[in-house]
Design an enzyme around this catalytic site. Structure first.
Site, PDB file in Angstrom:
ATOM      1  N   ASN A 115       0.835  -1.058   0.012  1.00  0.00           N
ATOM      2  CA  ASN A 115      -0.011   0.061  -0.112  1.00  0.00           C
ATOM      3  C   ASN A 115       0.874   1.198  -0.027  1.00  0.00           C
ATOM      4  O   ASN A 115       1.392   1.591   1.093  1.00  0.00           O
ATOM      5  CB  ASN A 115      -0.885  -0.062   1.220  1.00  0.00           C
ATOM      6  CG  ASN A 115      -1.604   1.214   1.511  1.00  0.00           C
ATOM      7  OD1 ASN A 115      -1.854   2.083   0.614  1.00  0.00           O
ATOM      8  ND2 ASN A 115      -2.432   1.499   2.568  1.00  0.00           N
ATOM      9  N   LYS A 165       0.133   4.380  -0.116  1.00  0.00           N
ATOM     10  CA  LYS A 165      -0.526   5.463   0.319  1.00  0.00           C
ATOM     11  C   LYS A 165      -0.426   6.497  -0.325  1.00  0.00           C
ATOM     12  O   LYS A 165      -0.425   6.731  -1.800  1.00  0.00           O
ATOM     13  CB  LYS A 165      -0.001   5.621   1.703  1.00  0.00           C
ATOM     14  CG  LYS A 165      -0.320   4.193   2.785  1.00  0.00           C
ATOM     15  CD  LYS A 165      -0.061   4.303   4.108  1.00  0.00           C
ATOM     16  CE  LYS A 165      -0.067   3.258   4.752  1.00  0.00           C
ATOM     17  NZ  LYS A 165       0.008   3.152   6.305  1.00  0.00           N
ATOM     18  N   HIS A 216      -9.717   0.856   4.801  1.00  0.00           N
ATOM     19  CA  HIS A 216      -8.092   1.131   5.582  1.00  0.00           C
ATOM     20  C   HIS A 216      -8.630   1.955   6.854  1.00  0.00           C
ATOM     21  O   HIS A 216      -9.170   2.882   6.677  1.00  0.00           O
ATOM     22  CB  HIS A 216      -7.215   1.793   4.605  1.00  0.00           C
ATOM     23  CG  HIS A 216      -5.783   1.660   5.284  1.00  0.00           C
ATOM     24  ND1 HIS A 216      -5.421   2.565   6.205  1.00  0.00           N
ATOM     25  CD2 HIS A 216      -4.548   0.715   5.174  1.00  0.00           C
ATOM     26  CE1 HIS A 216      -4.311   2.086   6.464  1.00  0.00           C
ATOM     27  NE2 HIS A 216      -3.771   1.046   5.836  1.00  0.00           N
ATOM     28  N   GLU A 241      -6.909   4.306   7.926  1.00  0.00           N
ATOM     29  CA  GLU A 241      -6.489   5.660   7.765  1.00  0.00           C
ATOM     30  C   GLU A 241      -7.917   6.430   7.111  1.00  0.00           C
ATOM     31  O   GLU A 241      -8.264   7.488   7.318  1.00  0.00           O
ATOM     32  CB  GLU A 241      -5.262   6.181   6.878  1.00  0.00           C
ATOM     33  CG  GLU A 241      -4.109   5.614   7.837  1.00  0.00           C
ATOM     34  CD  GLU A 241      -2.954   5.152   6.779  1.00  0.00           C
ATOM     35  OE1 GLU A 241      -3.031   5.286   5.459  1.00  0.00           O
ATOM     36  OE2 GLU A 241      -2.053   4.712   7.447  1.00  0.00           O
ATOM     37  N   GLU A 264      -5.243  -5.190  10.427  1.00  0.00           N
ATOM     38  CA  GLU A 264      -4.241  -4.215  10.550  1.00  0.00           C
ATOM     39  C   GLU A 264      -4.596  -3.554  11.796  1.00  0.00           C
ATOM     40  O   GLU A 264      -5.269  -2.671  11.993  1.00  0.00           O
ATOM     41  CB  GLU A 264      -4.013  -3.286   9.525  1.00  0.00           C
ATOM     42  CG  GLU A 264      -3.946  -3.604   8.267  1.00  0.00           C
ATOM     43  CD  GLU A 264      -3.311  -2.630   7.069  1.00  0.00           C
ATOM     44  OE1 GLU A 264      -2.232  -2.950   6.713  1.00  0.00           O
ATOM     45  OE2 GLU A 264      -4.035  -1.569   6.953  1.00  0.00           O
ATOM     46  N   GLY A 301       2.449   1.958  10.686  1.00  0.00           N
ATOM     47  CA  GLY A 301       3.325   3.088  10.567  1.00  0.00           C
ATOM     48  C   GLY A 301       4.373   3.363  12.324  1.00  0.00           C
ATOM     49  O   GLY A 301       4.948   4.506  12.282  1.00  0.00           O
ATOM     50  N   SER A 327       3.766  -2.332  10.260  1.00  0.00           N
ATOM     51  CA  SER A 327       4.960  -2.572  10.656  1.00  0.00           C
ATOM     52  C   SER A 327       5.852  -3.894   9.915  1.00  0.00           C
ATOM     53  O   SER A 327       6.551  -4.471  10.691  1.00  0.00           O
ATOM     54  CB  SER A 327       5.446  -2.155  11.690  1.00  0.00           C
ATOM     55  OG  SER A 327       4.894  -0.676  12.367  1.00  0.00           O
TER      56      SER A 327
HETATM   57  P1  13P Z   1       3.109   0.422   7.581  1.00  0.00           P
HETATM   58  O1  13P Z   1       3.605  -1.004   7.201  1.00  0.00           O
HETATM   59  O2  13P Z   1       3.813   1.462   7.342  1.00  0.00           O
HETATM   60  O3  13P Z   1       3.116   0.025   9.104  1.00  0.00           O
HETATM   61  O4  13P Z   1       1.719   0.097   7.207  1.00  0.00           O
HETATM   62  C1  13P Z   1       0.757  -0.796   7.161  1.00  0.00           C
HETATM   63  C2  13P Z   1      -0.392  -0.153   6.448  1.00  0.00           C
HETATM   64  O5  13P Z   1      -1.140   0.552   6.849  1.00  0.00           O
HETATM   65  C3  13P Z   1      -0.411  -1.095   5.200  1.00  0.00           C
HETATM   66  O6  13P Z   1      -2.083  -0.951   4.745  1.00  0.00           O
END
Ligand code: 13P
Length: 252
Positions: free
Chosen positions: A11, A13, A97, A99, A169, A175, A215
């Site tokens: 992803n 982002k 997601h 976010e 997740e 992150g 992560s």
């Molecule tokens: P990270 O791997 O940066 O923690 O992000 C995970 C994520 O949100 C994948 O959709």
């Protein structure tokens, strides 16, 4: 012994211009050309999809989008529909997601509409679920996931779900560098699989792929993939670099 084919998904982002995306996709394509036993997906920004498709279409890397709107077309300024994503080469779409739930007001109900729209268009949904740290501390992890899965898949029937992928997740692991331990992740994956079994039966719960996200890095993927109910990963930060993402793809 797991008989589910692993899926390693990146992803991206809101990172990378089309040129930067093409550059990374080209490097990745070269590094994973020989990988035959893992499905690979990257989800660049909308503006990079067409350019990235040109680079990956003949190789093992498939394309995903990060979001969609549930109507096929109409006066919905700023939105992108499932048929539009399909027409530029997307095979998958990430939906719900954390976010998007956190910053853009997505709810279990809108996530459900988006999953329905993806399935109708034959886009494979990567349906994201996960608890916050507050919810985990309050021991609400299972009840939160139960609600997200039930409401997210409401109204769908078994024969619509054979392409569905679920991504667990935990919000506190995204992150932050704070990965769930292999056992913590396994416990929740097993729980999600049991929810799928309860709601849709064991043919689907045996075959559905449940990815872990939060992560994931080259040095923790192998241990996660050894867990019986972890079928792949949804990778954020470490997917932005072709070298580290290809190491994750080649986790064995
Ligand atoms: P990270 O791997 O940066 O923690 O992000 C995970 C994520 O949100 C994948 O959709």
């Amino acid at each position: 012994m797991k008989n589910r084919r692993p899926l390693i998904a990146g992803n991206w982002k809101m990172y990378k211009t089309p040129n930067e995306s093409v550059e990374t996709a080209r490097q990745l394509d070269q590094q994973v050309r020989s990988v035959a036993d893992v499905d690979i997906m990257i989800a660049p920004t909308f503006t990079a999809l067409t350019a990235v498709w040109e680079v990956v279409q003949n190789g093992p890397v498939t394309l995903g989008a990060q979001n969609l709107y549930w109507e096929a077309e109409g006066a919905y300024t700023g939105e992108i529909s499932a048929p539009m994503l399909k027409s530029v080469g997307c095979e998958y779409c990430i939906i719900g997601h954390s976010e998007r739930r956190q910053y853009f007001g997505e709810t279990d109900q809108t996530v459900n509409k988006k999953i329905q729209a993806a399935i109708k268009t034959k886009l494979k949904p990567v349906f994201c679920v996960g608890e916050t740290d507050k919810e985990r501390e309050a021991e609400q992890t299972f009840s939160v996931l139960d609600k997200q899965v039930k409401k997210g898949l409401e109204g769908l029937v078994l024969d619509q779900l054979n392409t569905l992928v679920i991504a667990y997740e935990p919000v506190w692991a995204i992150g932050t560098g704070k990965t769930a331990t292999d056992d913590q992740a396994q416990e929740v994956h097993q729980f999600i699989r049991s929810l799928v079994e309860k709601n849709f039966g064991n043919a689907l719960s045996d075959s559905i792929r449940i990815l872990y996200g939060g992560s994931v890095k080259p040095d923790n993927i192998a241990a996660l993939m050894k867990m019986p109910d972890i079928d792949g990963a949804l990778v954020g930060g470490a997917s932005l670099d072709a070298e580290s993402f290809s190491q994750i793809v080649k986790f064995k």
